[in-house]
Write a protein that holds these residues in place. Structure first.
Motif, short mmCIF file in Angstrom:
data_model
loop_
_atom_site.label_atom_id
_atom_site.label_comp_id
_atom_site.label_asym_id
_atom_site.label_seq_id
_atom_site.Cartn_x
_atom_site.Cartn_y
_atom_site.Cartn_z
N VAL A 25 0.83 -1.20 0.00
CA VAL A 25 0.00 0.00 0.00
C VAL A 25 0.86 1.25 0.00
CG1 VAL A 25 -1.70 1.32 1.32
CG2 VAL A 25 -1.88 -1.18 1.17
N LEU A 26 2.01 1.21 0.73
CA LEU A 26 2.87 2.38 0.83
C LEU A 26 3.37 2.83 -0.53
CD1 LEU A 26 4.21 4.36 2.79
CD2 LEU A 26 6.16 2.81 2.94
N ALA A 27 3.55 1.86 -1.45
CA ALA A 27 4.06 2.20 -2.77
C ALA A 27 3.06 3.03 -3.55
CB ALA A 27 4.40 0.93 -3.53
N ALA A 28 1.77 2.94 -3.18
CA ALA A 28 0.75 3.69 -3.89
C ALA A 28 0.60 5.11 -3.36
CB ALA A 28 -0.59 2.95 -3.78
N VAL A 29 1.27 5.41 -2.24
CA VAL A 29 1.18 6.75 -1.66
C VAL A 29 2.14 7.67 -2.39
CG1 VAL A 29 1.51 8.10 0.45
CG2 VAL A 29 0.62 5.76 0.58
N PRO A 30 1.71 8.90 -2.75
CA PRO A 30 2.61 9.84 -3.43
C PRO A 30 3.90 10.04 -2.66
CG PRO A 30 0.37 10.67 -3.41
CD PRO A 30 0.37 9.46 -2.53
N LEU A 33 4.39 12.55 0.20
CA LEU A 33 3.81 12.30 1.52
C LEU A 33 4.64 11.34 2.35
CD1 LEU A 33 0.04 12.00 0.56
CD2 LEU A 33 1.30 14.02 1.29
N ILE A 34 5.70 10.81 1.79
CA ILE A 34 6.53 9.83 2.50
C ILE A 34 7.78 10.52 3.03
CG2 ILE A 34 7.83 7.68 2.32
CD1 ILE A 34 5.99 6.90 0.03
N ARG A 35 8.08 10.33 4.31
CA ARG A 35 9.30 10.89 4.89
C ARG A 35 10.37 9.82 4.93
NH1 ARG A 35 9.86 14.90 8.23
NH2 ARG A 35 12.03 14.47 7.71
N TYR A 36 11.19 9.81 3.92
CA TYR A 36 12.28 8.85 3.89
C TYR A 36 13.38 9.27 4.87
CZ TYR A 36 10.33 6.93 -0.45
OH TYR A 36 9.52 6.35 -1.38
N ALA A 37 14.28 8.36 5.13
CA ALA A 37 15.45 8.68 5.95
C ALA A 37 16.34 9.66 5.19
CB ALA A 37 16.23 7.41 6.28
N ASP A 38 17.02 10.53 5.92
CA ASP A 38 17.97 11.45 5.29
C ASP A 38 19.29 10.75 4.98
OD1 ASP A 38 16.19 13.64 5.63
OD2 ASP A 38 16.83 13.82 7.71
N LEU A 39 19.60 9.74 5.79
CA LEU A 39 20.90 9.07 5.70
C LEU A 39 20.76 7.64 6.19
CD1 LEU A 39 24.11 9.14 5.56
CD2 LEU A 39 24.02 10.01 7.91
N ILE A 40 21.39 6.71 5.49
CA ILE A 40 21.44 5.34 5.99
C ILE A 40 22.87 4.82 5.91
CG2 ILE A 40 19.05 4.81 5.34
CD1 ILE A 40 20.20 3.10 3.04
N PHE A 41 23.22 3.98 6.87
CA PHE A 41 24.49 3.26 6.88
C PHE A 41 24.16 1.78 6.73
CE2 PHE A 41 25.15 7.09 9.34
CZ PHE A 41 26.40 7.54 8.94
N LEU A 78 13.88 2.13 3.88
CA LEU A 78 13.64 3.45 4.45
C LEU A 78 14.32 4.56 3.66
CD1 LEU A 78 14.13 2.61 8.25
CD2 LEU A 78 12.02 2.58 6.90
N ALA A 79 15.12 4.17 2.66
CA ALA A 79 15.84 5.15 1.84
C ALA A 79 15.01 5.55 0.64
CB ALA A 79 17.17 4.57 1.38
N GLY A 80 15.01 6.85 0.35
CA GLY A 80 14.31 7.37 -0.81
C GLY A 80 15.29 7.85 -1.86
N PRO A 81 14.81 8.49 -2.91
CA PRO A 81 15.67 8.95 -4.00
C PRO A 81 16.75 9.93 -3.57
CG PRO A 81 13.35 9.05 -4.62
CD PRO A 81 13.38 8.78 -3.16
N GLU A 82 16.48 10.71 -2.53
CA GLU A 82 17.45 11.73 -2.10
C GLU A 82 18.18 11.34 -0.82
OE1 GLU A 82 15.52 15.48 -1.86
OE2 GLU A 82 14.85 15.46 -3.96
N THR A 83 17.99 10.12 -0.35
CA THR A 83 18.66 9.67 0.86
C THR A 83 20.14 9.42 0.59
OG1 THR A 83 16.64 8.62 1.69
CG2 THR A 83 18.73 7.88 2.64
#
Length: 205
Positions: A25-30, A33-41, A78-83
């Motif tokens: 379902v989360l994939a269908a959300v714009p 509206l999703i707050r991805y992580a800023d940084l992941i290790f 939890l990572a997005g395009p700009e993470t």
């Protein structure tokens, strides 16, 4: 009652979407509206320092705070395009430490800690007399690059004349580098280049 029925119908629709399409379902959300992580290790050994002192593979950060700790498979989504993504390649990630040794409570400590960025720190130099001391300091300066900050650990038994050195004197001794001479942990003499560097990096004037 009507509101509850709407919620029930919505839940049925969401379940149907997942069941029929296999798309979460989360994939269908714009994305807005999703707050991805800023940084992941990822791919590391993350020391959690929890009650069990467990070690995880990955960690996510958002808004300057730890968002989640776990396996790579748990953190990667939890990572997005700009993470920003950091591959630790097996290295260890530890919590931050506060070294409470008190040096930063004195002006010399502030100059040392606020300017020690790519600087060069010597061991204790020799110098029971002025000639040997100046030669020892020159040897330290020769190892540094031009404009590189240099921190000199002064000898325990230095000449009394060296105790009278001012910023002007040190400008002559180290014309090409910011320099700080550590007589003790709380008694530090610097040239004008080191003062300017410290002020530019936030040391209160």
């Amino acid at each position: 009652m009507r509101f509850n029925k709407v919620l029930q119908r919505s839940a049925v629709v969401l379940v149907a979407i997942v069941t029929l399409t296999g798309v979460p379902v989360l994939a269908a959300v714009p994305a807005q509206l999703i707050r991805y992580a800023d940084l992941i290790f990822v791919n590391g050994q993350v020391l959690t320092v929890d009650e069990s002192f467990s070690i995880a593979e990955a960690l996510a950060v958002r808004d300057g705070k730890i968002l989640a700790v776990g396996a790579n498979a748990e953190i990667e989504p939890l990572a997005g395009p700009e993470t920003e993504r950091v591959d630790l390649n097996g290295r260890t990630l530890t919590p931050g430490y506060i070294y409470n040794d008190g040096d930063n409570a004195v002006p010399g400590g502030d100059i040392y800690k606020d300017t020690m960025v790519g600087g060069w720190l010597s061991g204790r130099v020799a110098g029971d007399d002025m000639e040997v001391l100046l030669s020892s300091i020159d040897d330290v300066l020769d190892k540094a690059k031009p404009a590189e900050p240099v921190f000199v650990n002064m000898p325990k038994n230095f000449p009394n004349e060296a105790f009278e050195w001012t910023a002007d004197d040190l400008d002559g001794i180290a014309p090409d580098n910011p320099v700080a001479l550590f007589y003790t942990s709380s008694d530090v003499r610097v040239n004008h280049a080191m003062l300017e560097r410290a002020f530019s990096m936030g040391l209160p004037e």
